[in-house]
Design an enzyme around this catalytic site. Structure first.
Site, mmCIF file in Angstrom:
data_model
loop_
_atom_site.group_PDB
_atom_site.id
_atom_site.type_symbol
_atom_site.label_atom_id
_atom_site.label_comp_id
_atom_site.label_asym_id
_atom_site.label_seq_id
_atom_site.Cartn_x
_atom_site.Cartn_y
_atom_site.Cartn_z
ATOM 1 N N PRO A 1 5.190 51.000 44.684
ATOM 2 C CG PRO A 1 5.243 53.302 44.387
ATOM 3 C CD PRO A 1 4.466 52.218 45.045
ATOM 4 N N GLY A 2 8.634 50.170 44.216
ATOM 5 C CA GLY A 2 9.819 49.675 44.912
ATOM 6 C C GLY A 2 9.688 48.305 45.526
ATOM 7 N N GLY B 1 9.913 45.577 43.883
ATOM 8 C CA GLY B 1 10.740 44.607 43.160
ATOM 9 C C GLY B 1 10.102 44.038 41.913
ATOM 10 C CB THR C 1 11.945 46.507 37.542
ATOM 11 O OG1 THR C 1 10.957 47.534 37.525
ATOM 12 C CG2 THR C 1 12.782 46.583 36.300
ATOM 13 C CD GLU D 1 5.521 68.347 62.298
ATOM 14 O OE1 GLU D 1 5.209 67.156 62.582
ATOM 15 O OE2 GLU D 1 5.311 68.840 61.181
ATOM 16 C CG ASP E 1 -0.557 66.963 57.877
ATOM 17 O OD1 ASP E 1 0.295 66.121 57.563
ATOM 18 O OD2 ASP E 1 -0.345 67.901 58.673
HETATM 19 N N1 LIG Z 1 12.452 41.348 47.039
HETATM 20 C C1 LIG Z 1 13.565 42.051 46.833
HETATM 21 N N2 LIG Z 1 14.764 41.481 47.001
HETATM 22 C C2 LIG Z 1 15.882 42.180 46.816
HETATM 23 N N3 LIG Z 1 15.906 43.464 46.432
HETATM 24 C C3 LIG Z 1 14.753 44.098 46.260
HETATM 25 C C4 LIG Z 1 13.520 43.428 46.441
HETATM 26 N N4 LIG Z 1 12.524 44.290 46.182
HETATM 27 C C5 LIG Z 1 13.100 45.444 45.835
HETATM 28 N N5 LIG Z 1 14.442 45.351 45.890
HETATM 29 C C6 LIG Z 1 15.406 46.429 45.613
HETATM 30 O O1 LIG Z 1 14.686 47.565 45.213
HETATM 31 C C7 LIG Z 1 15.104 48.001 43.918
HETATM 32 C C8 LIG Z 1 13.932 48.546 43.158
HETATM 33 O O2 LIG Z 1 13.066 47.518 42.831
HETATM 34 P P1 LIG Z 1 12.263 47.541 41.466
HETATM 35 O O3 LIG Z 1 12.743 48.620 40.577
HETATM 36 O O4 LIG Z 1 12.240 46.176 40.939
HETATM 37 O O5 LIG Z 1 10.846 47.926 42.044
HETATM 38 P P2 LIG Z 1 9.544 48.176 41.217
HETATM 39 O O6 LIG Z 1 8.481 47.470 41.953
HETATM 40 O O7 LIG Z 1 9.755 47.833 39.797
HETATM 41 O O8 LIG Z 1 9.402 49.717 41.409
HETATM 42 P P3 LIG Z 1 8.589 50.714 40.467
HETATM 43 O O9 LIG Z 1 7.163 50.399 40.684
HETATM 44 O O10 LIG Z 1 8.982 52.044 41.021
HETATM 45 O O11 LIG Z 1 9.075 50.478 39.086
HETATM 46 C C9 LIG Z 1 15.725 46.784 43.298
HETATM 47 O O12 LIG Z 1 16.673 47.129 42.342
HETATM 48 C C10 LIG Z 1 16.341 46.100 44.493
HETATM 49 O O13 LIG Z 1 17.584 46.666 44.779
HETATM 50 ZN ZN LIG Z 2 1.473 67.891 59.502
#
Ligand SMILES: Nc1ncnc2c1ncn2[C@@H]1O[C@H](COP(=O)(O)OP(=O)(O)OP(=O)(O)O)[C@@H](O)[C@H]1O
Ligand SMILES: [Zn+2]
EC number: 3.4.24.-
Length: 578
Positions: A174-175, A177, A179, A395, A470
């Site tokens: 996830p996240g 990039g 999309t 912890e 954990d």
């Molecule tokens: N390579 C990158 N360059 C610049 N910004 C990035 C990059 N990767 C991620 N981001 C930032 O992270 C945000 C989220 O990325 P995005 O929604 O494209 O991720 P995703 O892989 O589609 O996530 P998901 O799997 O949750 O849909 C983007 O809007 C951007 O701001």
């Molecule tokens: Zn723990």
């Protein structure tokens, strides 16, 4: 101006609604970043984050509008509401939606889950994402260059005998990039971008999902060449035929419809379907066959250079103090995704603004990093004395195992301030990007995860529910080692739960479970041994945690040194130490 369209103009806050006439006039406007269509309802998202909603009752008029937006290169997203009653009820909620959207802009996107229907603002705050806005990932962009070429000129591509890409599956955490990349492909090719989320096809009523898929592709055919992007395709793409209830019947129909649609166009149609998922393993094999998603592009977590570049992109609108070195920030954020890096800078900017500073300094970045890593501190959550003590001991158990294990990552920080869902956290971060995990490293990871439970058992003589997370992580890591990485007595095997692909005997599955379970158990015993041997240190650290809530770096190590009681505590800030 009458086009036979039924237009409901809404009462309520003026900026929340938009009339049909206005809709037709703003289609070419640069100030719009996204249009969402849900049945008769159009939600218009401005570059400034504003949101306006209008209802267009007439189908033809709706099509005409979508054409216009698509032609202007504005992303058109298909939502889940259908039918006029739903649409109108939804519009009644518009002011709330506006507030949520504003909230999301103001606070950034620090909780992934709270990101509801509307996709968040782009890096630069404006509508169009180009390849240059996607930092790093040169290889990925190269892999997608062909798709861009194809979309620019589908006919020529076919004439030259190129095998036109039809479906591209972006896979990765996830996240990372995915999309963003899909949007960038659309911009680079200069074609419309239609998007829907896989989960928006899930409905209670049989047939609704399938008809949504049909509508989406009907729209795509009209505006082609174009990109259809399906986020979280696993929601629709899971293997068929699992259950007899109506939910799974609907799911199967929806997936079948998607397969039919993808078979229904050839290269001359000029539609490329892109989809993203982080669960390729659950997808129905039919989706991955030639002619469907036959291209898979892995979107990896960024490496050191990639992180620096992503930070640079997102630092553009932020005023940083002169001494901030983004290369250094990249170094202390191994494992962060692009979204987390963007979030880090965003949080830092908010913290700076809140404290009245005119620039973002290292302390803001340090705090923001904690927040991204461990979730927001929950000051309001009050633990009673016993819970605090149990948490401190738990912890301290993680910490002592980490300090005693050769291969574990260094411990940066430990805290018993509740954050996110956790009551306490121990932060151990690799000093560098790890490309290869050794068996010893993974074993130490499991041992460290079990350290909390071990301390509960050894020191408190009990067990708490706080170890659930954990245990879950340790169990899945152990399973991976046994079933995929060949790091057990079972040797190099690959036993994954590929639905519909039962290639292994029940017996082997059972063995894998057994060996994985033993592995965790063994590490728990080892953790208990470590806690017993370092009991004094564990107690002292727990004591210090109860006094100070959070300890950093040298102050943690000091608890485990010989003359621990006179150890000087000098909380080293991340900024100074890393
Ligand atoms: N390579 C990158 N360059 C610049 N910004 C990035 C990059 N990767 C991620 N981001 C930032 O992270 C945000 C989220 O990325 P995005 O929604 O494209 O991720 P995703 O892989 O589609 O996530 P998901 O799997 O949750 O849909 C983007 O809007 C951007 O701001
Ligand atoms: Zn723990």
């Amino acid at each position: 101006m009458t086009i036979g369209a039924l237009v409901y103009s809404l009462r309520g806050p003026r900026e929340g609604t938009i009339s049909y006439t206005e809709l037709t006039q703003i289609t070419g406007s640069q100030a719009i970043t996204e249009v969402r269509v849900e049945g008769e309802r159009f939600s218009i998202r401005g570059a400034d984050g504003s949101l306006r909603v209008g209802i267009v009752g007439d189908e033809e008029a709706r099509h005409a509008l979508v054409d216009k937006f698509a032609a202007a290169g504005i992303a058109v997203e298909y939502g889940s509401r259908e039918g006029s009653t739903g649409a109108r009820a939804a519009t009644a909620l518009a002011p709330i939606a506006v507030m949520l959207a504003l909230g999301a802009v103001g606070l950034g996107m620090h909780r992934r889950k709270s990101r509801a229907h509307f996709s968040e603002g782009q890096a630069s705050g404006v509508g169009k994402v180009r390849f240059t806005d996607v930092a790093g990932m040169d290889e990925v962009k190269e892999a997608l260059a062909e798709t861009v070429e194809f979309l620019k000129n589908p006919e020529r591509f076919g004439r030259l005998g190129g095998r036109a890409p039809r479906g591209v599956l972006l896979t990765g955490e996830p996240g990372t990039g995915k999309t963003l990349l899909a949007r960038a492909v659309a911009t680079e090719a200069g074609v419309p971008f239609l998007t829907a989320s896989g989960s928006s096809f899930q409905e209670m009523f049989v047939g609704v999902g399938a008809s949504r898929v049909r509508n989406l592709f009907a729209e795509a055919r009209r505006v082609s060449p174009c990109i259809v992007f399906i986020d979280e395709i696993d929601a629709v793409g899971r293997s068929r035929g699992r259950g007899g209830d109506s939910a799974s019947a609907d799911h199967d129909q929806t997936l079948n419809q998607l397969l039919v649609e993808m078979d229904g166009f050839d290269h001359t149609t000029g539609i490329v379907v892109m989809a993203s998922t982080n669960r390729v393993d659950v997808l129905d094999p039919a989706l991955l066959r030639p002619g469907r998603f036959d291209r898979q592009v892995v979107v990896p977590l960024p490496d050191l250079r990639g992180r620096r570049e992503i930070l640079e992109v997102h630092a553009r609108p932020i005023v940083l103090k002169e001494d901030i070195d983004l290369a250094h920030v990249a170094k202390v954020t191994p494992g962060f995704s692009g979204a987390e890096l963007a979030n880090l800078l965003n949080e830092a900017a908010i913290l700076a603004a809140r404290s009245g500073a005119d620039k973002v300094d290292l302390e803001h970045i340090d705090k923001a990093r904690d927040r991204v890593l461990m979730g927001e501190e929950r000051k309001s959550l009050v633990m009673d004395a016993e819970e605090r003590r149990a948490t401190a001991v738990h912890e301290a158990g993680h910490v002592t195992v980490a300090l005693s294990s050769k291969n574990a990552d260094p411990v940066h920080k430990v805290s018993i301030l509740p954050r996110g869902r956790a009551l306490g956290v121990t932060q151990a971060l690799p000093e560098r990007d790890r490309l290869l995990y050794t068996k010893e490293y993974l074993e130490d990871q499991i041992c460290m995860l079990m350290g909390g439970r071990a301390a509960e058992m050894v020191v408190l003589g009990t067990m708490t529910a706080g170890a659930a997370d954990d245990i879950q992580r340790a169990a899945s890591l152990a399973r991976k080692m046994v079933a995929e990485l060949g790091m057990s007595e079972l040797g190099p095997i690959n036993v994954t739960d590929h639905p519909g692909h039962v290639t292994h005997s029940e017996h082997l599955h059972a063995r894998v479970d057994e060996v994985a379970r033993k592995l965790v158990e063994h590490q728990l015993e080892r953790a208990c041994r470590i806690v017993r041997e370092t009991r004094d240190g564990v107690l002292l650290l727990a004591e210090r945690l109860l006094e100070e809530d959070t300890l950093v770096g040298a102050a943690i190590v000091a608890c485990f040194e010989k003359r621990a009681d006179d150890a000087e505590s000098a909380p080293a800030e991340l900024a100074a130490s890393a």
